[in-house]
Structures are given as C-alpha cells and as structure tokens.
Design a protein around this motif. Structure first.
Motif, mmCIF file in Angstrom:
data_model
loop_
_atom_site.group_PDB
_atom_site.id
_atom_site.type_symbol
_atom_site.label_atom_id
_atom_site.label_comp_id
_atom_site.label_asym_id
_atom_site.label_seq_id
_atom_site.Cartn_x
_atom_site.Cartn_y
_atom_site.Cartn_z
ATOM 1 N N LEU A 187 0.818 -1.208 0.000
ATOM 2 C CA LEU A 187 0.000 0.000 0.000
ATOM 3 C C LEU A 187 0.856 1.264 0.000
ATOM 4 N N GLY A 188 1.922 1.280 0.793
ATOM 5 C CA GLY A 188 2.745 2.475 0.908
ATOM 6 C C GLY A 188 3.271 2.975 -0.424
ATOM 7 N N ALA A 189 3.579 2.040 -1.317
ATOM 8 C CA ALA A 189 4.111 2.427 -2.625
ATOM 9 C C ALA A 189 3.049 3.076 -3.509
ATOM 10 N N HIS A 190 1.782 2.896 -3.157
ATOM 11 C CA HIS A 190 0.690 3.464 -3.954
ATOM 12 C C HIS A 190 0.177 4.779 -3.381
ATOM 13 N N LEU A 191 0.776 5.239 -2.278
ATOM 14 C CA LEU A 191 0.292 6.454 -1.624
ATOM 15 C C LEU A 191 1.158 7.646 -1.988
ATOM 16 N N GLN A 192 0.513 8.739 -2.268
ATOM 17 C CA GLN A 192 1.210 10.005 -2.524
ATOM 18 C C GLN A 192 0.665 11.043 -1.554
ATOM 19 N N LEU A 193 1.531 11.575 -0.696
ATOM 20 C CA LEU A 193 1.080 12.572 0.276
ATOM 21 C C LEU A 193 0.521 13.787 -0.461
ATOM 22 N N HIS A 194 -0.717 14.107 -0.154
ATOM 23 C CA HIS A 194 -1.361 15.263 -0.786
ATOM 24 C C HIS A 194 -1.276 16.494 0.103
ATOM 25 N N GLN A 195 -1.661 16.336 1.378
ATOM 26 C CA GLN A 195 -1.626 17.484 2.282
ATOM 27 C C GLN A 195 -1.817 17.021 3.713
ATOM 28 N N VAL A 196 -1.157 17.700 4.626
ATOM 29 C CA VAL A 196 -1.411 17.532 6.059
ATOM 30 C C VAL A 196 -2.274 18.704 6.492
ATOM 31 N N SER A 197 -3.453 18.392 7.033
ATOM 32 C CA SER A 197 -4.404 19.438 7.400
ATOM 33 C C SER A 197 -4.834 19.226 8.842
ATOM 34 N N GLY A 198 -4.236 20.006 9.753
ATOM 35 C CA GLY A 198 -4.614 19.879 11.159
ATOM 36 C C GLY A 198 -4.352 18.481 11.669
ATOM 37 N N GLN A 199 -5.427 17.798 12.089
ATOM 38 C CA GLN A 199 -5.260 16.459 12.643
ATOM 39 C C GLN A 199 -5.367 15.369 11.576
#
Length: 612
Positions: A588-600
């Motif tokens: 799964l990790g290889a398929h994830l792209q960080l989009h945004q960190v928003s608060g919590q």
C-alpha cells in the motif's frame, strides 16, 4: 425572531416534550401505576424504541409523520384503557418536594442545575462519539427514511453508517424524535432529551432513597448525586450512559416496590426499565436477566415472572434476533469465541486497540489513575458508598447486586474503549446513582448524632460548591485550566474537532474529480454527507482487502485500478492510523502520494500504479 417564529418554536418544543412524556404517563395509568416524571419518561422512551423497531422490521418508512402517528395511536389507546382505572398507591412523594420546602441545600441544588442548564444550552452533544454514533444514526434514519442500512453489513450500508456495531436504536430513536420535531439536525434539539434524563434520574434517586429512609434520606441522596461531577458529565455528554443509569435505578425501584406489596403492576415498571437499559446498549440485556434472577431467588409466582420477562426482554430479544438474521452474529461487533461470523478487519482493529491498552486498569498506573479520578470527580457518591458498606443492611443487597454487575461490565468494556480510562468511567453512571441512594439512607440514619450531622453538613456543602467548576468544565480538569476558560472547557473536544474539520473541508473540495474517501475516521462520514463524496470505512467490504497481506502485489494493484480515483485520509496519532500503518498490505505504501497535512488529518492520493 418574530412572534410567529417564536410560536412555531414553542409548538415544536411542546410536541417534543409531549412525545417524551405523554405516552408513558397514560400507559402508567392504564397499567394501574402511579404517574411520575421518571416513570413517564422511561415508558415513553421504550414505546418510542418499540415504534422504531416495528417500523424497521416491517419496512415502513421512518419519518416525522410515522413517528408522531404511532405515538398518538399508543397514547390514544392508553387513554381509553386508563379511564377510571385506580392506581396502586405510591409510598413516597416525588422530587418536587426538593423545591417546595426551601432551605440552604435547595440553593446548592439550584446552583448545580444552573451549571447543567448552561452546558445543555451552550454545549449539547459533547460526547466524543455522539456525532458518528447516536446522533448520526438518528439523522440517517430520517434522511434515509428507514433503518435498512443498520447494522451495516454490505458495502452500500457502510457508505451510510461507519461503525461496525449493533447498538440498539434506543438513544438514536429519542434523537430522531427530537430532530423530527425540530425540523432539522441542530444538536440543541437533543438537550430536552438529556434534561429529562437528569430530572428523571433525580426523581428516581429521590423515590428510591425515600422508600428506604424517608424524606431526609431522599434529600441527601439527590444532593450527593448532584455534587458528583463525573456522573453529571456521564449524562450531559448525550450518550447512552444517562439511560443506563435511569433504567438500572428504575429496575431496582420496581423490584423493591414489588417486594413491599407484591403488586404485579410494579413488575411492569421494572420490566420497562430493564427494556430501557437494553435499548441503550447491547450489554444492557444483562441487567434485565439479573432482574429475572432476583425474582427467581425471591420465589416470585410464575405469572409475575412472565409479566416481568415479557416486558423486560421482548424488545431486546427481537433486536438481537434481527441483528442475528442480518449479520449472522447477535452481538455484531463482538467476537464470541469464534461461534459467529465477524467483520475480520474490525475484529483485528478492536484487538489492536486492546493490545495498545493492555496495561489497562490493573496496572500500578491504572489503579492510581482510577483512585485519582474517583477522588477528584466522584468523591460524594464514593463517600456515600463507603458509608453504606460501613452500615451494611439487608435492604442494600439488591442495590449491591446491580452495583457489582455494573462494575463487572465496566471492567470488561475498558479494553474496547479507545478513549482511555477516564472516558470508560462514564459506564459507571448506574454505580454513582445507586451509591448516592445508599449513602443518603445511611447518612440520614446517622444524622441523629449532632457531631456527625454538623461535620456532614460542612463536608457536603464544601463538596457541593467545589463540584460546580468540575461539572462545568469536565472532561477538562478545572484545576489545570484558567477560570476564564471554564465556560468553554466542556466543549473543548467538539470545538477542536470542528476546527480541524473546517480546515479539511476546503482541501477535499479542491480535489479534482469526485474521489472515494477511504478512512478510519468515523466523523468524516457526517462531515462530508452534503458534499457528494463517498466515505468508505477501512473495514467495509469495499476496502477491507487493503488488509489482506496475502494478496499478490499484482492483484492488489489491479483492485486499486478497479476502485478508481480515491484518497486515504488518516487521523494523526490515532489508534486507527496506527492500525493502518501496522496491518495494511505491504504494497500500500508504494501506492500512496502525500497530498496534504491538514490539522489532525493526513490526506493521501491513492495511485493505481506504484510510484518510484
């Protein structure tokens, strides 16, 4: 607000209160029982629960007209049956005496009520999981016009209700009626429900203590309960724990009243009270069964046992049977030694939560925290319980049995409570109520000693005044907050969550397309209900394969392509986020792209093909 809006608001509130008290009051009269505020609310709540189950089982629509029409029909039939029917005599006066005979203690009691009324008006539904459980189920009942999605079982169900559970719709039914009368989903419409719970609880505590020790005992018992901040918080948060305390007290009261004159009508009240507890939470059925055991030990006639059993256990049995047929497991969220099927991902999640809390209560730190919480936030009723243990009497045995049962259920529940030890202690609400009764009785008996009476009066006054900021601020400890923050402290969690949600909404609305949202955060389903975005829990059949670690990487990627455009949203530092990190498929990790960190929240885009 003009006069017409005020009139409409008044009529809506009158209709709400009529539905919460009217059917029960007339059913009590039809059954030959004396009317009381507590009895009317208990029976009305059970009647409403029965209406919702009947609508759910028959497939008829759940809505304002069906609910109102059913309650009117019940009330009309009860009125016809009740005409001219004499009521069994009641051995005590009600809570109203507390205000008709003024003394300094009345002022203290009134001060507690001012704090409670402020919290109900300014901070309704402050329980951490009310928004995605009891209130959300009520909202969805009215939105969907049915209960055919609950308990959630297939992928479509999980897009309408997030959590894997089969809590009976007793609390949600009360809120559905509130929202139907209010014409919307404003949380403030639930405050009359919680207010009536407080009044009914104090009325029952008064009546129980009055039966056991007269008016002085009743007055002391109510004051002890009112001065217990942990109990007040357990009810004011708007979850099931107010109804569990009310039902257990009503059950004990009905059994004691029946034991005094063996009038079968009291067993109907005991049965309705047991049904109320069972309709508030799955474990509530245990109290109804305990009531039946008590009657067997008391050698109750078979006809009396049947009367109690039908009243106490018919609705709970119907709900358990319904859940069993729908999900294959009568207690859907629990793994009962592998005897019934479970949602495997959710079962692994709850096991993971229990592992994180494995030290639990019976560690040095757990016992220290328990003692600290009880001393800080429940000292009046704890002192009452210690007094009762010191002056133990045979009349206390029945209450003690229900105290022990509640504590045992609470200890069992701790491992399933992701909120920690303090949050789990809301389950002890019946203990605090019964402890107040026993403490009031013993304190009244000992009041003949002038020294004891003087010391007790000073202590009670001090504890009562000291409880006010705690009742105002819990779950925040007022000693660790500036007085200027006390007015807002009780709603801190809800406010913090609302701020985080407000930050997340623009992020999701800016996403291209209409991605499916996969998440472990139950609150997102309600937050995004009006955006058109589909929210899928990680344990839904539509996403549970993400945790099949034996799935070949190629097939895993193929399923992601079939899923289409989607995002994974995790709540930072939550049990759910840790679970995903620990148990998701290795690819799964290889398929994830960080989009945004928003608060919590942390938002990932899920790519069909793995990144570099």
């Amino acid at each position: 607000m003009d006069w017409l809006q005020l009139l409409v608001l008044t009529l809506r509130l009158a209709l709400l209160l009529a539905g919460l008290l009217g059917p029960g009051a007339l059913i009590l009269s039809a059954l030959g029982l004396p009317r009381s505020l507590s009895g009317a609310f208990i029976v009305s709540a059970v009647a409403l629960h029965g209406v919702i189950l009947a609508l759910a089982f028959t497939g008829l629509p759940v809505g304002p007209y069906s609910l109102a029409g059913s309650l009117v029909l019940i009330t009309t039939v009860a009125f016809i049956v009740a005409r001219g029917k004499p009521a069994v005599a009641s051995a005590e006066e009600g809570l109203g005496v507390m205000f008709t005979r003024w003394n300094p203690w009345t002022l203290l009691y009134a001060a507690v009520w001012l704090v409670l009324l402020y919290r109900l008006g300014a901070q309704p539904l402050t329980g951490p999981d009310v928004g995605f459980r009891w209130s959300w189920l009520a909202e969805q009942m009215l939105r969907q016009g049915s209960l055919d999605f609950y308990p959630p079982h297939d992928a479509a169900d999980f897009t309408r209700y997030f959590w894997v559970e089969s809590i009976p719709p007793g609390v949600a039914g009360l809120y559905a009626w509130s929202y139907a009368c209010g014409g919307g989903f404003a949380p403030l419409w639930t405050s009359p429900v919680v207010l009536l719970q407080f009044l009914a609880l104090h009325d029952l505590v008064w009546r129980l203590a009055h039966r056991m020790g007269g008016e002085p005992a009743a007055r002391l018992a109510v004051l002890l309960l009112a001065a217990t901040p942990l109990f007040n918080w357990s009810v004011v948060i708007g979850q099931e724990t107010g109804l569990t305390a009310l039902g257990v007290c009503g059950l004990v009261y009905g059994l004691i009243a029946w034991g005094a004159d063996r009038n079968r009508a009291w067993l109907l009240l005991a049965g309705f009270s047991a049904a109320l507890v069972a309709g508030a939470r799955e474990y509530g059925v245990a109290f109804g069964v305990l009531g039946a055991v008590v009657l067997l030990l008391w050698r109750a006639p078979r006809r009396n046992l049947l009367t109690y059993g039908l009243t106490a256990l018919l609705l709970p049995a119907a709900w358990l049977g319904f859940v069993w047929l729908r999900t294959g497991n009568p207690l859907y969220s629990l793994n009962l030694a592998g005897l019934f099927p479970v949602n495997e991902v959710f079962d692994r999640y709850t096991a993971f939560v229990r592992l994180l809390q494995s030290a639990g209560l019976f560690s040095t730190d757990g016992l220290y925290q328990l003692a600290r919480y009880l001393l800080l936030f429940a000292l009046p009723t704890c002192a009452g319980l210690m007094l009762a243990a010191w002056r133990a009497q045979i009349t206390f045995t029945l209450a003690a049995a229900f105290l022990v049962a509640t504590v045992a259920l609470w200890i069992t529940s701790i491992g399933y409570t992701a909120g920690g030890l303090f949050y789990s202690m809301r389950v002890l609400s019946p203990v605090f109520a019964l402890a107040a009764v026993l403490g009031g009785v013993v304190a009244a008996q000992a009041a003949g000693n002038l020294l004891f009476r003087s010391i007790g009066a000073v202590l009670l006054l001090g504890l009562g005044l000291e409880s006010l900021p705690k009742t105002l601020a819990l779950p925040v400890n007022p000693y660790r907050a500036a007085p200027v923050d006390w007015l807002q402290a009780g709603g801190e969690f809800v406010g913090r969550t609302a701020r985080a949600d407000a930050e997340l909404l623009p992020v999701l609305r800016a996403l291209p397309g209409r991605p499916v949202i996969i998440t472990e955060s139950a609150g997102l389903q309600r937050l995004l209900a009006d955006t058109g975005l589909t929210v899928v829990p990680i344990w839904s059949p539509a996403a549970s394969w993400l945790f099949d670690r034996q799935l070949p990487a190629a097939e895993f990627a193929s399923r992601l392509r079939e899923l289409g455009d989607c995002c994974l949203i995790l709540t930072r530092d939550s049990h759910g986020a840790r679970f995903v990190q620990a148990y998701a498929h290795p690819a799964l990790g290889a398929h994830l792209q960080l989009h945004q960190v928003s608060g919590q929240y942390v938002v990932y885009r899920v790519r069909a093909d793995p990144g570099p």
